[in-house]
Each structure stands twice: as structure tokens, then as C-alpha cells.
Design an enzyme around this catalytic site. Structure first.
Site, PDB file in Angstrom:
ATOM      1  N   TYR A  48       0.408  -1.284   0.390  1.00 50.42           N
ATOM      2  CA  TYR A  48       0.188  -0.366   0.022  1.00 50.42           C
ATOM      3  C   TYR A  48       0.599   1.188  -0.216  1.00 50.42           C
ATOM      4  O   TYR A  48       1.511   1.131   0.911  1.00 50.42           O
ATOM      5  CB  TYR A  48      -1.050   0.190   1.644  1.00 50.42           C
ATOM      6  CG  TYR A  48      -2.007   1.056   1.241  1.00 50.42           C
ATOM      7  CD1 TYR A  48      -2.730   1.138   0.172  1.00 50.42           C
ATOM      8  CD2 TYR A  48      -1.310   1.540   2.429  1.00 50.42           C
ATOM      9  CE1 TYR A  48      -3.629   2.403   0.431  1.00 50.42           C
ATOM     10  CE2 TYR A  48      -2.111   3.293   2.044  1.00 50.42           C
ATOM     11  CZ  TYR A  48      -3.663   3.585   1.341  1.00 50.42           C
ATOM     12  OH  TYR A  48      -4.247   4.511   1.722  1.00 50.42           O
ATOM     13  N   TRP A  80       1.226   5.733  -1.987  1.00 50.97           N
ATOM     14  CA  TRP A  80       1.067   6.922  -2.535  1.00 50.97           C
ATOM     15  C   TRP A  80       2.193   6.667  -3.892  1.00 50.97           C
ATOM     16  O   TRP A  80       1.499   7.344  -4.875  1.00 50.97           O
ATOM     17  CB  TRP A  80       0.194   7.992  -2.446  1.00 50.97           C
ATOM     18  CG  TRP A  80      -0.831   7.931  -1.440  1.00 50.97           C
ATOM     19  CD1 TRP A  80      -2.081   7.418  -0.962  1.00 50.97           C
ATOM     20  CD2 TRP A  80      -1.674   8.996  -1.854  1.00 50.97           C
ATOM     21  NE1 TRP A  80      -2.619   7.784  -0.441  1.00 50.97           N
ATOM     22  CE2 TRP A  80      -2.736   9.379  -1.489  1.00 50.97           C
ATOM     23  CE3 TRP A  80      -1.523  10.007  -3.014  1.00 50.97           C
ATOM     24  CZ2 TRP A  80      -3.671  10.276  -1.334  1.00 50.97           C
ATOM     25  CZ3 TRP A  80      -2.635  11.268  -2.852  1.00 50.97           C
ATOM     26  CH2 TRP A  80      -3.891  10.747  -2.583  1.00 50.97           C
TER      27      TRP A  80
HETATM   28  N1  LIG Z   1      -2.277   7.614  12.144  1.00 52.93           N
HETATM   29  C1  LIG Z   1      -2.593   8.442  11.233  1.00 52.93           C
HETATM   30  N2  LIG Z   1      -1.925   7.459  10.137  1.00 52.93           N
HETATM   31  C2  LIG Z   1      -2.435   6.959   9.173  1.00 52.93           C
HETATM   32  C3  LIG Z   1      -3.274   8.057   8.545  1.00 52.93           C
HETATM   33  C4  LIG Z   1      -3.716   9.212   9.756  1.00 52.93           C
HETATM   34  O1  LIG Z   1      -5.117   9.575   9.070  1.00 52.93           O
HETATM   35  N3  LIG Z   1      -3.838   8.667  10.701  1.00 52.93           N
HETATM   36  N4  LIG Z   1      -4.069   8.101   7.118  1.00 52.93           N
HETATM   37  C5  LIG Z   1      -3.495   7.106   6.423  1.00 52.93           C
HETATM   38  C6  LIG Z   1      -4.067   7.415   5.177  1.00 52.93           C
HETATM   39  S1  LIG Z   1      -5.290   8.030   4.487  1.00 52.93           S
HETATM   40  C7  LIG Z   1      -2.603   6.913   4.782  1.00 52.93           C
HETATM   41  S2  LIG Z   1      -3.090   7.219   2.546  1.00 52.93           S
HETATM   42  C8  LIG Z   1      -1.831   6.311   4.295  1.00 52.93           C
HETATM   43  C9  LIG Z   1      -0.296   7.100   3.518  1.00 52.93           C
HETATM   44  O2  LIG Z   1       0.886   6.503   3.731  1.00 52.93           O
HETATM   45  P1  LIG Z   1       1.843   6.150   3.034  1.00 52.93           P
HETATM   46  O3  LIG Z   1       1.239   6.077   1.141  1.00 52.93           O
HETATM   47  O4  LIG Z   1       2.545   4.295   2.729  1.00 52.93           O
HETATM   48  O5  LIG Z   1       2.665   7.620   2.923  1.00 52.93           O
HETATM   49  P2  LIG Z   1       3.904   7.774   1.901  1.00 52.93           P
HETATM   50  O6  LIG Z   1       4.521   8.853   2.802  1.00 52.93           O
HETATM   51  O7  LIG Z   1       3.189   9.014   0.677  1.00 52.93           O
HETATM   52  O8  LIG Z   1       4.919   6.825   1.291  1.00 52.93           O
HETATM   53  C10 LIG Z   1       4.787   7.061  -0.088  1.00 52.93           C
HETATM   54  C11 LIG Z   1       6.027   6.183  -0.111  1.00 52.93           C
HETATM   55  O9  LIG Z   1       6.903   6.470  -1.607  1.00 52.93           O
HETATM   56  C12 LIG Z   1       8.221   6.683  -2.068  1.00 52.93           C
HETATM   57  N5  LIG Z   1       8.367   7.058  -3.520  1.00 52.93           N
HETATM   58  C13 LIG Z   1       7.636   7.369  -4.185  1.00 52.93           C
HETATM   59  N6  LIG Z   1       7.867   7.223  -5.027  1.00 52.93           N
HETATM   60  C14 LIG Z   1       8.049   5.976  -5.649  1.00 52.93           C
HETATM   61  C15 LIG Z   1       8.824   5.631  -6.340  1.00 52.93           C
HETATM   62  O10 LIG Z   1       8.596   5.812  -7.478  1.00 52.93           O
HETATM   63  N7  LIG Z   1       9.339   4.762  -6.277  1.00 52.93           N
HETATM   64  C16 LIG Z   1       9.589   3.648  -5.058  1.00 52.93           C
HETATM   65  N8  LIG Z   1       9.690   2.736  -4.995  1.00 52.93           N
HETATM   66  N9  LIG Z   1       8.977   4.703  -3.946  1.00 52.93           N
HETATM   67  C17 LIG Z   1       8.645   5.544  -3.803  1.00 52.93           C
HETATM   68  C18 LIG Z   1       8.461   7.564  -1.433  1.00 52.93           C
HETATM   69  O11 LIG Z   1       9.537   8.177  -1.122  1.00 52.93           O
HETATM   70  C19 LIG Z   1       7.863   7.074   0.286  1.00 52.93           C
HETATM   71  O12 LIG Z   1       8.306   7.085   1.438  1.00 52.93           O
HETATM   72  O13 LIG Z   1      -1.454   6.656   5.927  1.00 52.93           O
HETATM   73  C20 LIG Z   1      -2.186   6.656   6.655  1.00 52.93           C
HETATM   74  N10 LIG Z   1      -1.681   7.003   8.043  1.00 52.93           N
HETATM   75  N1  LIG Z   2      -1.562  18.425   2.525  1.00 48.15           N
HETATM   76  C1  LIG Z   2      -2.119  17.355   2.558  1.00 48.15           C
HETATM   77  N2  LIG Z   2      -3.126  16.885   1.907  1.00 48.15           N
HETATM   78  C2  LIG Z   2      -4.088  15.524   1.809  1.00 48.15           C
HETATM   79  C3  LIG Z   2      -3.044  14.554   2.311  1.00 48.15           C
HETATM   80  C4  LIG Z   2      -1.419  14.829   3.056  1.00 48.15           C
HETATM   81  O1  LIG Z   2      -1.091  14.227   3.422  1.00 48.15           O
HETATM   82  N3  LIG Z   2      -0.826  15.784   2.980  1.00 48.15           N
HETATM   83  N4  LIG Z   2      -3.476  13.400   2.236  1.00 48.15           N
HETATM   84  C5  LIG Z   2      -4.476  12.789   1.588  1.00 48.15           C
HETATM   85  C6  LIG Z   2      -5.332  12.020   1.802  1.00 48.15           C
HETATM   86  S1  LIG Z   2      -4.490  10.132   1.537  1.00 48.15           S
HETATM   87  C7  LIG Z   2      -6.536  11.022   2.500  1.00 48.15           C
HETATM   88  S2  LIG Z   2      -6.818   9.642   2.712  1.00 48.15           S
HETATM   89  C8  LIG Z   2      -7.508  12.474   2.410  1.00 48.15           C
HETATM   90  C9  LIG Z   2      -7.539  12.751   4.244  1.00 48.15           C
HETATM   91  O2  LIG Z   2      -9.341  13.419   4.622  1.00 48.15           O
HETATM   92  P1  LIG Z   2      -9.721  13.205   6.086  1.00 48.15           P
HETATM   93  O3  LIG Z   2      -9.357  11.586   5.911  1.00 48.15           O
HETATM   94  O4  LIG Z   2     -11.039  14.084   5.438  1.00 48.15           O
HETATM   95  O5  LIG Z   2      -8.336  13.993   6.876  1.00 48.15           O
HETATM   96  P2  LIG Z   2      -7.844  13.903   7.665  1.00 48.15           P
HETATM   97  O6  LIG Z   2      -7.054  15.518   8.044  1.00 48.15           O
HETATM   98  O7  LIG Z   2      -7.509  12.883   8.714  1.00 48.15           O
HETATM   99  O8  LIG Z   2      -9.036  14.398   9.197  1.00 48.15           O
HETATM  100  C10 LIG Z   2      -9.935  16.021   8.877  1.00 48.15           C
HETATM  101  C11 LIG Z   2     -10.384  16.243  10.206  1.00 48.15           C
HETATM  102  O9  LIG Z   2     -11.351  15.650  10.665  1.00 48.15           O
HETATM  103  C12 LIG Z   2     -11.448  15.937  12.078  1.00 48.15           C
HETATM  104  N5  LIG Z   2     -11.947  14.871  13.100  1.00 48.15           N
HETATM  105  C13 LIG Z   2     -10.828  13.371  13.447  1.00 48.15           C
HETATM  106  N6  LIG Z   2     -11.244  12.774  13.749  1.00 48.15           N
HETATM  107  C14 LIG Z   2     -13.161  13.365  14.313  1.00 48.15           C
HETATM  108  C15 LIG Z   2     -14.005  12.627  14.831  1.00 48.15           C
HETATM  109  O10 LIG Z   2     -14.552  11.725  15.152  1.00 48.15           O
HETATM  110  N7  LIG Z   2     -15.135  13.497  14.588  1.00 48.15           N
HETATM  111  C16 LIG Z   2     -15.316  14.798  13.205  1.00 48.15           C
HETATM  112  N8  LIG Z   2     -16.592  15.438  13.263  1.00 48.15           N
HETATM  113  N9  LIG Z   2     -13.796  15.418  12.997  1.00 48.15           N
HETATM  114  C17 LIG Z   2     -12.997  14.670  13.313  1.00 48.15           C
HETATM  115  C18 LIG Z   2      -9.956  16.327  12.899  1.00 48.15           C
HETATM  116  O11 LIG Z   2     -10.077  17.318  13.380  1.00 48.15           O
HETATM  117  C19 LIG Z   2      -9.120  16.734  10.755  1.00 48.15           C
HETATM  118  O12 LIG Z   2      -8.514  17.640  11.073  1.00 48.15           O
HETATM  119  O13 LIG Z   2      -6.903  13.462   2.628  1.00 48.15           O
HETATM  120  C20 LIG Z   2      -5.860  13.755   1.483  1.00 48.15           C
HETATM  121  N10 LIG Z   2      -4.923  15.251   1.761  1.00 48.15           N
HETATM  122 MO   LIG Z   3      -5.759   8.334   2.189  1.00 48.27          MO
END
Ligand SMILES: Nc1nc2c(c(=O)[nH]1)N[C@H]1C(S)=C(S)[C@@H](COP(=O)(O)OP(=O)(O)OC[C@H]3O[C@@H](n4cnc5c(=O)[nH]c(N)nc54)[C@H](O)[C@@H]3O)O[C@H]1N2
Ligand SMILES: Nc1nc2c(c(=O)[nH]1)N[C@H]1C(S)=C(S)[C@@H](COP(=O)(O)OP(=O)(O)OC[C@H]3O[C@@H](n4cnc5c(=O)[nH]c(N)nc54)[C@H](O)[C@@H]3O)O[C@H]1N2
Ligand SMILES: [Mo]
Length: 744
Positions: A110, A112
Site C-alpha cells: 500500500y 501513494w
Molecule cells: N495515524 C494516522 N495514520 C495514517 C493516517 C491518519 O489519518 N492517521 N492516514 C492514512 C492514510 S489515509 C494514508 S493514504 C496513508 C499514507 O501512507 P503512504 O502512502 O504509505 O505514505 P507516503 O509517505 O505517501 O509513502 C509513499 C512512499 O513511496 C515512496 N516513493 C515515491 N515515489 C516512488 C517511486 O517512484 N518508487 C518507489 N519505489 N517509491 C516511491 C516515497 O518516498 C514514500 O516513502 O497513511 C495512513 N496513516
Molecule cells: N496536505 C495534505 N493533504 C492530504 C493528504 C496529505 O498527506 N497532506 N493526504 C490525502 C489523503 S491520502 C487522504 S485519505 C485525505 C484524508 O482526508 P480526511 O480523512 O478527511 O482528513 P484528515 O486530515 O485525516 O482529517 C480531517 C479532520 O477530521 C477531524 N476529525 C478527526 N476525528 C474526528 C471525529 O471523530 N469527528 C469529527 N467530526 N471530526 C474528526 C480532525 O480534526 C481532522 O483535522 O487527505 C488527503 N489530503
Molecule cells: Mo489516504
């Protein structure tokens, strides 16, 4: 030649014009077509040339001696020539296939990775593994697993189809919505990014237009900053949205404002839900006083909000964050039920929508996505997938039965992990548990440009190029911009493209022809672009030829014509002629399918279930930690460069003055955030914009524990809990976490 004007390239945070000098990236400027460019690109030059790049293929010393103690990340690596490292890796892959079969290989991988259609790291890995007999895959995402399982049960359509083609567009919200109730908020912070890129950021303009109009937005969230300034803030205790939504529903019933005609024509099972609301099934009426005590929202505010929702055009919007929690299935089901009771689903600007503002693609583009151009991954003969966030459970418990969406399953026995384009030591919960699980397999192979915490915990690390070091094309399925992504600089160190790395492994395993089909990277790009053009043409979208696009660097194209009537409008008008694809053909307020799963926690309609960790328990940890997405970057990407900025790490943890005062913490104090699962350092920032009892510690720091296992960077995932949302979706639950903090 790129010295003067630079060259445009695409990234998940948008396009930039990138300038090089003497083989180095020196500057990234906003793409001129973008009205709201993301500042994230500024860090690019420093990150790409950072000393934390993996220079050469590297093998962990301990692994060569036969130990699996990779979990701590403290072992040394030996650098090797490519041929030698590929030989070692291919031999180990071959051995594991022979002895344990392909079902012992976990290739879910998994993450991005980076924008660009051909060099999509995860697709390259999946294609490679399918060419050698398959792998254990993953299903769902860390973003929205619970929604991905629930939307099909409720609306009979995949979450992505619902998100892009069913729910109301921003244009309709701006024009028609009078009350926009945003659970979890809607902001431009997250809409900086879009998977696959975005040519010109769109969400900001829509939000500004909404703010300038007559509609009122409610930010139902623990943080004021989750929505623009013009929104009215309703602070809610984390994890209690379902209770609040149930009370809004109860209030509609009490005041006789439920749209019974809509419910009888377009929904099933309302009577059973109503009995639960009234307390007939459990003796607890889900009234305003009940929900106020749980959610912390004053009773009169719930009454006023219900009144407004019943008398104006209302959009019930839920963020993805609210479902990244224990029983995250429920707030989605409750919100959809509330919208059905309001009877506005299928009306312009009304109904239920999810994920507005979570990315720039949500509700901004055309409802018809177009084009193809993805790398074909082949077919996977193994046929096993785990819910993505159950990886540590799988590694720790081979053969153990578990439940998923009504199915009985067992975890496979994994001997090899291969990862490309993701960082599980960023994204997974309870990282110290992951460290223990990570020591189970015989071997871990990671392709990465940087020495992330995951690379440091691999046995074999292959240095991967970044998009700036290779040619590709970039597009996203709702975005009118397409990009030729030129190679801007030579690969750094001995980095190779993922395609080239897997070609080398495939050759050693007798699968080179199957993997490459005899094509070079350049030829593959031409093939995939041709596929994109053909699909686009089939949908009436004209695109430039590849040579033309190369010469122009980017192009703006006309999206396909929008359908005159959306699927929910048609369904509402005539549910017999345009049924949903649910078992009943209607919106499932009650689902026989879920009821038949027999999971005790969920009777078959939306319910409030008290979380095991929330501010209503008498836990000895008295603060609820939320770990939202970082504002200044995408997940853990480019962290090498950000972490070096003066005073940047550990991360800032934001807390209310009340909590700071009672713990003797001032703005800027170095603190330890802790619970039974782990401890991390952070620096306090004190703000009234966060409600009392709540801590905000964004994700994104790399995991770097000190000798005592205390993370030094501020990675919230040493504290989060690694359990599934429920047996329905088994999604991640990062937002269900209690902690406390103290000054260091
Ligand atoms: N506590 C907490 N944890 C969360 C979340 C949260 O809300 N709270 N959010 C979750 C969510 S929604 C998501 S989507 C995940 C995101 O988690 P990830 O998608 O795993 O995070 P990234 O840092 O985007 O990881 C991408 C990695 O790919 C590498 N990369 C980039 N380009 C390339 C390439 O061309 N080739 C190779 N081999 N590698 C490359 C980058 O250097 C990086 O290390 O995190 C989750 N974790
Ligand atoms: N700049 C930036 N943008 C991103 C990303 C990033 O890494 N950087 N990641 C992208 C990815 S992979 C994803 S999946 C999306 C995620 O998008 P979301 O999941 O919508 O975003 P988060 O930033 O995790 O959370 C948004 C807000 O939800 C509120 N929240 C948390 N728990 C609760 C709850 O129980 N109730 C309510 N009402 N509110 C709550 C928190 O205050 C938090 O700031 O964002 C995307 N956008
Ligand atoms: Mo995500």
C-alpha cells in the site's frame, strides 16, 4: 536547455515548473495555470538531492548472517553492485516460492508512491509478482476502508463511483445548498493533493464561492481549522458523530418533519431504524439530551441545527476521517440515513456526500471520468487478499480465522514481503507492534528513493528513482490537464526505475519476456499513452498525440459531456425505472445483508456503539489524540528535507490552553505524548482552535525511536491502536486513540 524556462512536471500535490542547473534541480515554481498552487513543491530540490537518498543497493548485515531482527531499524547495511544484489534477491524469492508457494509472498504494498502512469511503483510490483505466480494482495485503503465497504451496502455502488458520479458536485452545492453540514470539516489543506495530480486546484475557488453566497456551513469537528473561517464551528467530541447524527434524526421524528414519502418510495427498513431511535429496542431514546451528554454539543444547538436542516436545502457531508475510527462504518450509515429522512437525496445541492475537500478531485471534476492508461497488472493466481490495515495481525497470526464483510477467512503464512511506493512505518498504526510482526517473515525487500523507516527495516533495499529522474506522462481521471513528465535530471547515485529493478528480478526468475513484453520503458509509455488516447476518443475526448504533448509539455483538454441527469436524481424521480443496485433496489436504511452477518455489534441499521477509547471513558489517559494529514506535505514524502529545517522536528502537537495549563506546558515546550502502546516527542503549540480534551498531532514524521523505543520525530502512529473498525470492514482506526502528555 531547461535553464531558462524550466519544464513542467506533475505531482500528487499539483504541477510545478522545475528548473535545473548543472544536473541538479534548483527550483520549483508554481504551474502558471494553477490559481491555488500548493507550496509543497518548494521542498523538492532539497529533498531530491538529500543525503538520505539510498545511493546503492544495500543488504542488511544481520540478514546475511541469518537473523530476522530487522524490526528495530538499527542494523547496518552493506552496499553491493546491482547484479549481486539482484542475484541475492532473486534467489531468495525463488527459494520462498519453491518451499512455501506464492501464497507466502505479501505484495499488497500500500502507498501513494508518485504521480506518473507508467512508473507507478505499486502497479510495477503487482505486475512483476503476477508474472512469477502471484502474491497475497490487499483490499481497501488506509483512507476509507469502512466507507468502501458501507457505500455499496447502502447505495449499491462502489465508493469511488458514488464519490465521483453520484453525490452532488461543488457547482451544485455553491448554487443550491443552503445548509452545508460538514462532519470532520471541509478544507483546502487536504485538497492540496489529488491521487495522480491536479493541473489547476479547484476546491479553493468553490469554497470561497460558497462562503460568499447565502449558504451557511457548519464545521462539526474538534478543530476550528477543519473548515474555512466563514463556517460556524460546532465542536464535537471525537468519535461521537454517530450519536449526534442519531439525535438530529430523533429531532426530525419528534417534530414530525421526516419525509415519509421519500422514505417509502426510495428507502427500505426505516421502521426498524425508527424503533431504535425511539428506544424501543434498547430502552434508550436517542434524543437530544442523550446525544448532548455524549458529544458535548449543547442540546439547543442540536435542536436548532435539526430545524435548519429540515427547512433548507441541506447537504450532509462526512469527511473520510470520521470513518478512520472504531466502528467507522456507523457515522456513514447514520449520515446517509439522516439524509434519507430529510428526503433531499437526488435534489440539487441536497442529500449525502463524502470526502468533499479530502482531495482536490472530490466533487470538482466532471461526473464522467475518462481515459485509461494504467499499467496492466495481469491476473493473480493466488487469489488471497487481506483488508489492508490488518497486516500486523496477518504476520503475527498465520492461520488465524477472522471475519470480513460477512466472510470467514484465515490469515496466510507470509515468508516474504515486497514493498514499492509506500511507507508502512508512516501509515500503519501501533508501530511497535508492527516492528514485532515485521520480524516474522524470512525476508523483506523494499524499493525506495529515501532511507525511510521502512527502508531501514528491510533486508534488501533497492534505490528507486524519483519522477524527476525518468520520463512518464501524468493524468488524473477527472482533471482536464495532461502532462508529459520529462526526465529532468540523471538518476541520482545508482538509482534505477522500479520497472528496471523488476525487469532485473524477472530476468533472473525466467519471467523477463512476460514482464516487459519485449518493450522498453519508452515503448511502454507510448503504449499506455496510446491506450489513454483510445479510451478518451471512445468517450468523445480529443487528446494530442504523444509527440505533440512532448513538444508542448502539457495540454488542457475538454472533458466528456456531462449527463443531463445524475443517477440519484433519476432514481429519486422514478425508483422503479432507475433502481439502485442494492438487494432492495432502494437506499438501505436497514440491510438484510449486514443483519445476516450476525455480528453482535450491528443489528442491520446504523447504531451508536461506545468506542473503547474516547473521552467518555474513565481511562487513565485523558486526552483524545487525532492524527490528521499534514498541511505542509503529502504523508511522509519529502520528509528527509523537511526534518532538517531548523526546529522542524519533533512535530508540533496542538492543544487547548486548558490542557496546557493543568500540565504546566507552555507554547514551545518539548513534551512526551504517551500511552501504553508507545511514546513520542513533540513540541507543544497552544491554541483555542482545538477543543479541550483533544490533541492534534498530524502524521508525516518518519519513525526514529531512540534507545528506549521513544520516537524522536513526533510520529503519532507509535500511539495509535491497531484494531479493525469492526468485522464488517476491518478498516484502520487511527482516530480512536487516548493518550496523555507531560513536559520533558
Ligand atoms: N495515524 C494516522 N495514520 C495514517 C493516517 C491518519 O489519518 N492517521 N492516514 C492514512 C492514510 S489515509 C494514508 S493514504 C496513508 C499514507 O501512507 P503512504 O502512502 O504509505 O505514505 P507516503 O509517505 O505517501 O509513502 C509513499 C512512499 O513511496 C515512496 N516513493 C515515491 N515515489 C516512488 C517511486 O517512484 N518508487 C518507489 N519505489 N517509491 C516511491 C516515497 O518516498 C514514500 O516513502 O497513511 C495512513 N496513516
Ligand atoms: N496536505 C495534505 N493533504 C492530504 C493528504 C496529505 O498527506 N497532506 N493526504 C490525502 C489523503 S491520502 C487522504 S485519505 C485525505 C484524508 O482526508 P480526511 O480523512 O478527511 O482528513 P484528515 O486530515 O485525516 O482529517 C480531517 C479532520 O477530521 C477531524 N476529525 C478527526 N476525528 C474526528 C471525529 O471523530 N469527528 C469529527 N467530526 N471530526 C474528526 C480532525 O480534526 C481532522 O483535522 O487527505 C488527503 N489530503
Ligand atoms: Mo489516504
Amino acid at each position: 536547455m531547461s535553464g531558462d524556462r524550466g519544464q513542467v512536471t506533475s505531482a500528487h500535490w499539483g504541477a510545478s515548473r522545475v528548473f535545473t542547473e548543472g544536473g541538479r534541480i534548483v527550483r520549483a515554481e508554481p504551474f502558471e495555470e494553477d490559481p491555488d498552487p500548493s507550496p509543497i513543491a518548494h521542498i523538492l530540490p532539497k529533498a531530491v538531492h538529500h543525503a538520505d537518498r539510498v545511493a546503492r543497493p544495500s543488504v542488511r548485515k544481520g540478514w546475511l548472517k541469518g537473523d530476522r531482527a530487522r524490526g528495530s531499524g538499527h542494523d547496518d547495511f552493506v552496499e553491493m553492485p546491482w547484479d549481486e544484489a539482484l542475484d541475492i534477491a532473486a534467489e531468495e524469492i525463488g527459494r520462498i516460492r519453491r518451499v512455501h508457494g506464492n501464497e507466502a509472498i505479501y505484495g499488497g504494498s500500500y502507498g501513494w508512491s508518485s504521480a506518473g502512469r507508467f512508473h507507478h511503483a505499486q502497479s510495477q510490483l503487482h505486475r512483476f509478482l503476477n508474472c512469477i505466480g502471484g502474491y497475497v494482495a490487499r483490499q481497501g485503503s488506509y483512507s476509507l476502508s469502512a466507507a468502501e465497504v458501507m457505500i455499496p451496502h447502502i447505495f449499491g455502488v462502489s465508493e469511488s463511483e458514488f464519490h465521483y458520479s453520484y453525490q452532488e458536485r461543488w457547482s451544485e452545492i455553491v448554487e443550491h445548498t443552503e445548509t452545508l453540514v460538514a462532519f470532520g470539516g471541509i478544507n483546502t489543506k487536504n485538497a492540496q493533493v489529488n491521487p495522480g495530480g491536479t493541473g489547476a486546484h479547484r476546491t479553493g475557488a468553490y469554497l470561497r464561492a460558497f462562503g460568499a453566497g447565502r449558504g451557511v456551513m457548519f464545521n462539526v469537528s474538534p478543530q476550528r481549522g477543519d473548515s474555512p473561517e466563514f463556517a460556524r464551528w460546532i465542536p464535537v467530541i471525537p468519535g461521537t458523530d454517530t450519536a449526534l447524527i442519531l439525535a438530529l434524526a430523533h429531532e426530525l421524528e419528534r417534530t414530525g418533519r421526516v419525509d415519509r414519502d421519500f422514505l417509502s418510495r426510495c428507502a427500505v427498513g426505516y421502521d426498524r431504524f425508527r424503533a431504535y431511535l425511539a428506544g424501543e429496542t434498547d430502552g434508550v431514546a436517542k434524543n437530544v439530551a442523550w446525544a448532548s451528554a455524549i458529544s458535548g454539543v449543547p442540546a439547543e444547538e442540536i435542536v436548532a441545527l435539526a430545524d435548519r436542516m429540515a427547512t433548507t436545502r441541506t447537504m450532509v457531508a462526512v469527511s473520510w476521517s470520521v470513518q478512520r475510527a472504531e466502528n467507522g462504518e456507523q457515522p456513514y450509515w447514520a449520515a446517509a440515513t439522516l439524509a434519507a429522512m430529510l428526503g433531499q437525496i437526488g435534489l440539487p445541492g441536497g442529500g449525502f456526500g463524502e470526502g468533499y475537500g479530502t482531495t482536490d478531485g472530490g466533487g470538482t471534476g466532471p461526473t464522467r471520468r475518462w481515459g485509461g492508461g494504467a499499467l496492466p497488472q495481469g491476473t493473480n493466481p493466488v487469489g488471497i487478499a487481506i483488508p489492508v490495515a490488518r497486516i500486523a495481525d496477518m504476520l503475527l497470526n498465520p492461520g488465524m480465522p477472522y471475519q470480513y464483510n460477512g466472510q470467514n477467512r484465515t490469515y496466510p503464512d507470509i515468508r516474504l514481503i515486497m514493498w514499492a511506493g509506500g511507507n508502512p512505518y508512516h501509515h500503519h498504526q501501533d508501530l511497535r507492534r508492527l516492528e514485532r510482526a515485521w520480524e516474522k517473515p524470512d525476508c523483506v525487500i523494499v524499493n525506495e528513493p529515501w532511507w525511510t523507516a521502512t527502508a531501514r527495516r528491510a533486508d534488501i533495499v533497492f534505490p528507486a528513482t524519483t519522477p524527476y529522474e525518468r520520463e512518464d506522462f501524468g493524468r488524473e481521471s477527472t482533471d482536464p490537464y495532461i502532462f508529459h513528465m520529462p526526465r529532468l535530471i540523471e538518476p541520482l547515485g545508482e538509482a534505477r526505475d522500479d520497472f528496471e529493478i523488476f525487469r532485473g528480478l524477472a530476468a533472473r526468475l525466467g519471467a523477463e519476456e512476460a514482464f516487459t513484453e519485449g518493450l522498453s520503458a519508452t515503448e511502454w509509455i507510448a503504449r499506455l499513452y496510446g491506450d489513454f488516447r483510445a479510451h478518451s476518443a471512445g468517450q468523445g475526448v480529443a487528446t494530442p498525440a504523444l509527440d505533440d504533448l512532448k513538444a508542448r509539455n502539457w495540454a488542457k483538454i475538454d472533458p466528456p459531456p456531462q449527463p443531463a441527469e445524475g443517477p440519484l436524481a433519476a432514481f429519486r424521480r422514478d425508483p422503479e425505472a432507475h433502481p439502485l443496485q442494492t438487494p432492495s433496489g432502494r437506499i438501505e436504511v436497514f440491510s438484510d445483508t449486514i443483519a445476516a452477518m450476525g455480528y453482535g455489534h450491528c443489528p442491520g441499521h446504523a447504531v451508536w456503539i461506545e468506542p473503547t477509547e474516547w473521552l467518555g471513558t474513565r481511562d487513565r489517559y485523558r486526552l483524545h489524540m487525532l492524527s490528521p494529514q499534514p498541511a505542509d506535505k503529502l504523508h511522509s514524502q519529502l520528509e528527509a528535507a523537511l526534518a532538517d529545517e531548523p526546529d522542524a522536528r519533533p512535530m508540533r502537537v496542538v492543544l487547548n490552553p486548558e490542557e496546557a495549563r493543568s500540565r504546566g506546558i507552555a507554547d514551545g515546550t518539548l513534551v512526551e505524548v504517551f500511552n501504553d502502546r508507545g511514546t513520542c516527542l513533540a513540541r507543544a503549540r497552544i491554541s483555542d482552535d482545538v477543543m479541550p480534551g483533544v490533541l492534534i498531532l498530524p502524521t508525516g514524521a518518519w519513525y526514529r525511536p531512540d534507545g528506549q523505543g521513544r520516537d524522536t520525530q513526533g510520529n503519532p502512529n507509535v500511539l495509535t491502536r491497531d484494531i479493525g473498525t469492526s468485522p464488517i470492514a476491518q478498516g484502520p482506526t487511527a482516530h480512536t486513540t487516548l493518550v496523555d502528555l507531560r513536559p520533558v
